[in-house]
Design a protein around this motif. Structure first.
Motif, short mmCIF file in Angstrom:
data_model
loop_
_atom_site.label_atom_id
_atom_site.label_comp_id
_atom_site.label_asym_id
_atom_site.label_seq_id
_atom_site.Cartn_x
_atom_site.Cartn_y
_atom_site.Cartn_z
N PRO A 1 -1.73 9.73 2.08
CA PRO A 1 -0.35 9.29 1.44
C PRO A 1 -0.03 7.93 0.78
CG PRO A 1 0.27 11.19 2.69
CD PRO A 1 -1.54 10.21 3.26
N LYS A 2 0.28 7.37 0.46
CA LYS A 2 0.52 5.87 -0.03
C LYS A 2 1.45 5.35 1.67
CE LYS A 2 -1.49 4.30 -4.77
NZ LYS A 2 -0.86 3.39 -5.32
N GLY A 3 1.47 4.54 1.69
CA GLY A 3 2.71 4.26 2.54
C GLY A 3 2.23 3.78 4.24
N LYS A 4 3.25 3.26 5.04
CA LYS A 4 2.19 2.64 6.23
C LYS A 4 1.61 3.42 7.17
CE LYS A 4 4.49 -0.33 10.21
NZ LYS A 4 5.20 -0.04 11.17
N ALA A 5 0.48 3.10 7.24
CA ALA A 5 -0.66 3.19 8.92
C ALA A 5 -0.20 3.81 9.73
CB ALA A 5 -1.61 2.84 8.73
N ARG B 1 -2.28 4.32 12.37
CA ARG B 1 -2.31 4.65 13.37
C ARG B 1 -3.86 3.45 13.21
NH1 ARG B 1 -3.85 9.79 12.82
NH2 ARG B 1 -6.10 10.21 11.95
N ARG B 2 -4.46 3.11 13.90
CA ARG B 2 -6.13 2.05 13.08
C ARG B 2 -6.84 3.65 11.78
NH1 ARG B 2 -9.33 0.68 17.31
NH2 ARG B 2 -10.89 -0.89 15.42
N TYR B 3 -7.25 2.57 11.00
CA TYR B 3 -8.44 3.57 10.20
C TYR B 3 -7.92 4.97 9.38
CZ TYR B 3 -11.52 1.59 13.44
OH TYR B 3 -12.22 0.86 13.95
N ALA B 4 -6.11 5.10 9.66
CA ALA B 4 -4.96 5.82 9.07
C ALA B 4 -4.49 4.93 7.30
CB ALA B 4 -4.44 6.56 9.87
N GLY B 5 -4.19 6.17 7.24
CA GLY B 5 -3.03 5.03 5.38
C GLY B 5 -3.93 4.81 4.47
N ILE C 1 -8.14 7.45 -3.27
CA ILE C 1 -7.07 8.36 -4.48
C ILE C 1 -6.33 8.87 -3.90
CG2 ILE C 1 -8.20 10.54 -5.23
CD1 ILE C 1 -11.23 9.59 -5.54
N ASP C 2 -4.93 8.37 -4.62
CA ASP C 2 -3.74 8.99 -4.44
C ASP C 2 -3.79 10.38 -4.92
OD1 ASP C 2 -1.39 9.57 -3.92
OD2 ASP C 2 -0.93 8.11 -5.95
N VAL C 3 -3.86 11.74 -4.37
CA VAL C 3 -3.96 12.90 -4.93
C VAL C 3 -2.32 12.91 -5.17
CG1 VAL C 3 -6.21 13.54 -3.14
CG2 VAL C 3 -3.54 13.97 -2.66
#
Length: 304
Positions: A36-40, A42-46, A50-52
């Motif tokens: 989901p769009k927003g702040k990660a 952790r590393r490699y997250a966020g 593609i914004d489902v």
């Protein structure tokens, strides 16, 4: 097999730029991140290529046009939260987004979605099966309706003190895999298999491939180096990042020759996607691109 990479290492590029880079470097496929769009957290997250949540017919057409234009397929859609987190409201947010990613995978014709089982890291493995039985059957039923294969990555999500003592993903070894596949018997429920996580757990990553050959939906190609000097100092009961580090394929302790020997014996015929988490290659976008290119050159010894 199809050789590709995980898009999480290129968050600064658009989906079109990721596919263009893949095509230029001779890769056949990409696992596309769908957080989901927003702040990660952790590393490699966020990472959201593609914004489902806003995926409509026009966007689907655009994405499928891009894959055809560049001759690069989508190996699967990736989203890796903790659906067994203790907070039920938080878990429901993760589960609903997992379902959206599954639906998007079907609509895009990818047919695969990769994620974690999750775990309440403060409870025993035995106690987590109750949460599993409550939350996971509905996810897999949704995947079955969409005809999408859900690949569970075997990362323990235990690296530092904040994930102590159990880690945040329970699907870490063959004993657990047998149990979860016996509790949910489905052709849509399998593994996104990463050999590196077994190595730092002091396990043989090639050995389970033959037993679980029918559950191998997707492969992550990542290596790991165990620092023996540090291990002698702290032992295996230390938090894992005290004695090991992720590396590019060929720069760590995975026996890739044996791994691919067993993978081919298992008649695996799906995606093999490079996952870059090597800090030595994170200085710049160009460094991260070079990491993907270097990994690809090494793995083409095994994947034609």
């Amino acid at each position: 097999m199809e050789l590709g990479f995980v898009s999480a290492i290129l968050p600064d590029l658009s989906l079109e730029q990721v596919l263009e880079f893949a095509s230029e470097q001779g890769f056949e496929t990409v696992e596309v991140m769908c957080w989901p769009k927003g702040k990660a957290e952790r590393r490699y997250a966020g990472v959201t290529h593609i914004d489902v949540a806003s995926l409509n017919e026009a966007e689907i057409k655009k994405i499928m046009t891009l894959t055809r234009k560049h001759g690069v397929s989508i190996s699967g859609l990736g989203y890796y939260p903790n659906p067994l987190v203790a907070d039920e409201r938080e878990a429901s947010v993760y589960i609903e987004h997992i379902k959206k990613v599954i639906t998007a995978s079907a609509r895009l014709g990818a047919g695969r979605m990769n994620t974690f089982i999750g775990r309440d890291h403060t409870r025993s493995l035995k106690d987590n099966w109750t949460l599993f039985d409550e939350r996971w059957p509905e996810i897999i039923k949704h995947a079955e309706k969409q005809k999408v294969k859900v690949g569970i990555e075997n990362c323990p999500m235990y690296f530092t003190g904040d994930e102590w003592p159990g880690g945040k993903n329970m699907a870490i070894n063959p004993v657990v895999w047998r149990e979860m596949f016996s509790r949910i018997e489905s052709d849509c429920f399998g593994l996104n298999y990463d050999p590196s996580h077994l190595v730092w757990q002091m396990m043989d990553p090639a050995w389970p491939l033959l037993e679980f050959k029918d559950k191998l939906f997707h492969i992550h190609a990542k290596d790991v180096r165990i620092d023996q000097d540090k291990l002698r100092q702290v032992g295996s009961m230390a938090t894992p990042l005290e004695y090991h580090a992720p590396k590019l394929p060929g720069l760590g302790d995975v026996n890739w020759t044996q791994f691919f020997a067993n993978l081919t014996e298992a008649r695996y015929n799906g995606p093999v996607c490079i996952e870059v988490e090597d800090r030595a290659y994170e200085g710049s976008l160009e460094d991260r691109k070079r990491a993907v290119i270097q990994s690809g050159r090494f793995l083409r010894n095994f994947v034609i």
